[in-house]
Design an enzyme around this catalytic site. Structure first.
Site, PDB file in Angstrom:
ATOM      1  N   LYS A 156      22.207 -13.975 -41.413  1.00 24.29           N
ATOM      2  CA  LYS A 156      21.078 -13.633 -40.556  1.00 24.29           C
ATOM      3  C   LYS A 156      21.580 -13.223 -39.189  1.00 24.29           C
ATOM      4  O   LYS A 156      22.660 -13.687 -38.816  1.00 24.29           O
ATOM      5  CB  LYS A 156      20.079 -14.789 -40.436  1.00 24.29           C
ATOM      6  CG  LYS A 156      20.636 -16.176 -40.138  1.00 24.29           C
ATOM      7  CD  LYS A 156      21.436 -16.529 -38.942  1.00 24.29           C
ATOM      8  CE  LYS A 156      21.052 -16.228 -37.568  1.00 24.29           C
ATOM      9  NZ  LYS A 156      22.006 -16.695 -36.546  1.00 24.29           N
ATOM     10  N   TYR A 239      14.965 -18.107 -36.904  1.00 22.83           N
ATOM     11  CA  TYR A 239      14.576 -19.436 -37.403  1.00 22.83           C
ATOM     12  C   TYR A 239      13.151 -19.786 -36.999  1.00 22.83           C
ATOM     13  O   TYR A 239      12.403 -20.360 -37.797  1.00 22.83           O
ATOM     14  CB  TYR A 239      15.545 -20.507 -36.883  1.00 22.83           C
ATOM     15  CG  TYR A 239      16.920 -20.407 -37.474  1.00 22.83           C
ATOM     16  CD1 TYR A 239      17.155 -20.759 -38.795  1.00 22.83           C
ATOM     17  CD2 TYR A 239      17.998 -19.954 -36.720  1.00 22.83           C
ATOM     18  CE1 TYR A 239      18.415 -20.664 -39.355  1.00 22.83           C
ATOM     19  CE2 TYR A 239      19.263 -19.855 -37.268  1.00 22.83           C
ATOM     20  CZ  TYR A 239      19.469 -20.204 -38.585  1.00 22.83           C
ATOM     21  OH  TYR A 239      20.721 -20.107 -39.132  1.00 22.83           O
TER      22      TYR A 239
HETATM   23  P1  NAD Z   1      32.302 -15.650 -35.008  1.00 25.73           P
HETATM   24  O1  NAD Z   1      32.461 -14.894 -33.735  1.00 25.73           O
HETATM   25  O2  NAD Z   1      32.775 -17.057 -35.037  1.00 25.73           O
HETATM   26  O3  NAD Z   1      33.025 -14.866 -36.193  1.00 25.73           O
HETATM   27  C1  NAD Z   1      32.888 -13.476 -36.362  1.00 25.73           C
HETATM   28  C2  NAD Z   1      34.012 -12.971 -37.236  1.00 25.73           C
HETATM   29  O4  NAD Z   1      33.897 -11.559 -37.335  1.00 25.73           O
HETATM   30  C3  NAD Z   1      35.406 -13.282 -36.671  1.00 25.73           C
HETATM   31  O5  NAD Z   1      36.258 -13.695 -37.690  1.00 25.73           O
HETATM   32  C4  NAD Z   1      35.862 -11.937 -36.130  1.00 25.73           C
HETATM   33  O6  NAD Z   1      37.269 -11.771 -36.168  1.00 25.73           O
HETATM   34  C5  NAD Z   1      35.185 -10.972 -37.098  1.00 25.73           C
HETATM   35  N1  NAD Z   1      35.025  -9.621 -36.543  1.00 25.73           N
HETATM   36  C6  NAD Z   1      35.289  -8.484 -37.208  1.00 25.73           C
HETATM   37  N2  NAD Z   1      35.059  -7.417 -36.442  1.00 25.73           N
HETATM   38  C7  NAD Z   1      34.637  -7.882 -35.259  1.00 25.73           C
HETATM   39  C8  NAD Z   1      34.251  -7.240 -34.051  1.00 25.73           C
HETATM   40  N3  NAD Z   1      34.227  -5.911 -33.923  1.00 25.73           N
HETATM   41  N4  NAD Z   1      33.885  -8.028 -33.023  1.00 25.73           N
HETATM   42  C9  NAD Z   1      33.863  -9.361 -33.123  1.00 25.73           C
HETATM   43  N5  NAD Z   1      34.226 -10.032 -34.260  1.00 25.73           N
HETATM   44  C10 NAD Z   1      34.601  -9.281 -35.318  1.00 25.73           C
HETATM   45  O7  NAD Z   1      30.764 -15.570 -35.418  1.00 25.73           O
HETATM   46  P2  NAD Z   1      29.982 -16.514 -36.417  1.00 25.73           P
HETATM   47  O8  NAD Z   1      29.333 -17.595 -35.633  1.00 25.73           O
HETATM   48  O9  NAD Z   1      30.836 -16.885 -37.565  1.00 25.73           O
HETATM   49  O10 NAD Z   1      28.795 -15.537 -36.880  1.00 25.73           O
HETATM   50  C11 NAD Z   1      28.989 -14.534 -37.854  1.00 25.73           C
HETATM   51  C12 NAD Z   1      27.635 -14.207 -38.496  1.00 25.73           C
HETATM   52  O11 NAD Z   1      27.132 -15.383 -39.112  1.00 25.73           O
HETATM   53  C13 NAD Z   1      26.570 -13.773 -37.504  1.00 25.73           C
HETATM   54  O12 NAD Z   1      25.768 -12.787 -38.073  1.00 25.73           O
HETATM   55  C14 NAD Z   1      25.732 -15.018 -37.263  1.00 25.73           C
HETATM   56  O13 NAD Z   1      24.395 -14.761 -36.932  1.00 25.73           O
HETATM   57  C15 NAD Z   1      25.836 -15.704 -38.612  1.00 25.73           C
HETATM   58  N6  NAD Z   1      25.724 -17.171 -38.509  1.00 25.73           N
HETATM   59  C16 NAD Z   1      24.805 -17.793 -39.272  1.00 25.73           C
HETATM   60  C17 NAD Z   1      24.651 -19.149 -39.205  1.00 25.73           C
HETATM   61  C18 NAD Z   1      23.651 -19.841 -40.066  1.00 25.73           C
HETATM   62  O14 NAD Z   1      23.352 -20.997 -39.823  1.00 25.73           O
HETATM   63  N7  NAD Z   1      23.145 -19.194 -41.097  1.00 25.73           N
HETATM   64  C19 NAD Z   1      25.432 -19.893 -38.312  1.00 25.73           C
HETATM   65  C20 NAD Z   1      26.372 -19.224 -37.548  1.00 25.73           C
HETATM   66  C21 NAD Z   1      26.514 -17.853 -37.650  1.00 25.73           C
END
Ligand code: NAD
Length: 383
Positions: A156, A239
């Site tokens: 999401k 949410y």
């Molecule tokens: P994060 O920043 O921790 O991780 C992002 C990942 O994407 C990293 O590994 C990064 O290296 C990679 N990446 C690839 N290309 C990139 C770029 N151009 N710029 C930045 N990063 C890049 O983020 P996250 O918290 O893991 O979130 C990722 C996704 O998951 C988002 O869409 C977020 O909304 C979703 N999420 C959902 C929940 C949930 O409860 N369902 C919780 C957290 C995150």
């Protein structure tokens, strides 16, 4: 489309799930012992382990993007799933690839980077691609995964525009593959109870919903509008919107919104820091909502004619608490992500619809865009 508490498979499967989850853990433990005693090189053992999981009729999931959510929640949860397992990874970082390969016994042939990702089409170990990248990248990787012949779970918000969501749905349909959104709360007993209490009108017709979701601080790509698509509304607001939709079982008709004050103009130059909005539902129901990147808050509350019911904390991974005007809710905590991924794997195997399809994600993104329009114009905007 909204989830119906009667059709949510979690209710029916709760007992079976607990039993089978324990069985799955036992099987993993046995495999773990076997690999300690086993001989041969480690790559061979990794392939053998992957073969064992397939032998148990589990579907293979490849995580795309190994950031906070993949490493902190999804990968550990995939050790507790019964119908799927962590078969592969897609990462731009060779260091992360090496670390994950060892930590999760992933064979070299199941490790991809963003350039060679499309060759995943030739890999029979991977059934499902799970897109866990910054929001603006969801559309591209979902479409590429569908074109590679894989089922997709996308995090999401589904994408940053309704048009992207529509392209994602079309690509999956064209490929004959299933698409679901990472709406883990649909698989949590506290939220399933909110659906039941609201949709069955246990406390009479709902009059008002209140949904607050905020955290104190954010960083990285979430502050960059090009990657995030917006501020806390895009990230956290799904949410609130989801909570109001599934508690009432209805779709909003129109929205009004206003931006909250900025306490840090430099940090929040591209995006809102706080947003307040109201959604009008049929039958005179209203949902008062707020999201913020500078105020920790966590509530989903319904006020009905004959009582009230609420969760707080509500959107967390664990430690949820629920109360009603008659007393406390009391459910055993579950692994939301394990249930969510297992349900999708079962949906794929059973060829039945997922309760959290792309169409649901599209509707949320449409509502988000209506809220931004209302915030920018100061007008009431139809959804
Ligand atoms: P994060 O920043 O921790 O991780 C992002 C990942 O994407 C990293 O590994 C990064 O290296 C990679 N990446 C690839 N290309 C990139 C770029 N151009 N710029 C930045 N990063 C890049 O983020 P996250 O918290 O893991 O979130 C990722 C996704 O998951 C988002 O869409 C977020 O909304 C979703 N999420 C959902 C929940 C949930 O409860 N369902 C919780 C957290 C995150």
């Amino acid at each position: 489309m909204y989830p119906n508490c009667n059709t949510n498979p979690c209710n029916r499967r709760k007992f079976i799930y607990n039993l089978s989850c324990n069985a799955g853990l036992a099987a993993l433990a046995i495999n773990g012992i076997a690999s300690i005693w086993g001989c041969g090189n480690s790559e061979h053992k990794r392939e053998e382990k992957a073969g064992n999981e397939k032998g148990q009729n589990k579907l293979g999931i490849a995580l795309v993007g190994l950031g906070g959510y993949s490493s902190g929640e999804l990968a550990p949860s995939l050790k507790e799933t019964e119908h799927c397992y962590l078969a592969g990874i897609v990462t731009g970082s060779p260091e992360k690839a090496e670390k994950w390969k060892k930590q999760y016994d992933i064979p070299d042939k199941n490790i991809y980077n963003y350039q060679n990702f499309d060759t995943i089409k030739d890999n029979a170990d991977i059934d499902i691609v799970y897109v866990v990248l910054p929001n603006s990248m969801h559309a591209e990787y979902t479409i590429r995964a569908a074109k590679a012949g894989k089922h997709v779970i996308c995090e999401k918000p589904m994408a940053i525009t309704p048009e992207d969501c529509e392209r994602m749905i079309a690509a999956c349909k064209e490929a004959g593959k299933m698409l679901s959104i990472g709406y883990r709360l649909h698989f949590d007993p506290y939220h399933i109870e909110m659906m039941r209490l609201g949709q069955k009108k246990v406390y009479g017709p709902i009059k008002k919903i209140k949904a607050d979701n905020g955290m104190d601080g954010t960083s990285g790509w979430r502050l960059d509008k090009k990657l995030a698509g917006g501020g806390p509304l895009m990230d956290l607001g799904v949410y609130n919107i989801q909570g109001a939709r599934y508690t009432t079982g209805l779709e909003p008709i129109a929205v009004t919104a206003r931006e909250g004050p900025k306490t840090n103009n430099a940090l929040f130059k591209d995006i809102e820091e706080t947003i307040f909005w109201e959604m009008e539902f049929p039958q005179g129901i209203t949902a008062e909502c707020m999201c913020s990147y500078s105020k920790g808050t966590n509530l989903l509350r319904a006020e009905a004619e004959k009582g009230w019911f609420e969760l707080s904390p509500t959107y967390a991974y664990r430690g949820l608490k629920g109360k009603t005007s008659k007393g406390e809710m009391n459910f055993k905590g579950v692994n939301q992500q394990a249930r969510q991924m297992d349900d999708f794997a079962m949906a794929v195997k059973d060829k039945r619809p997922t309760p959290v399809p792309g169409e649901m994600g599209l509707q949320d993104v449409k509502i988000i865009h209506a809220i931004y329009k209302a915030m920018e114009t100061g007008e009431r905007v139809d959804v």
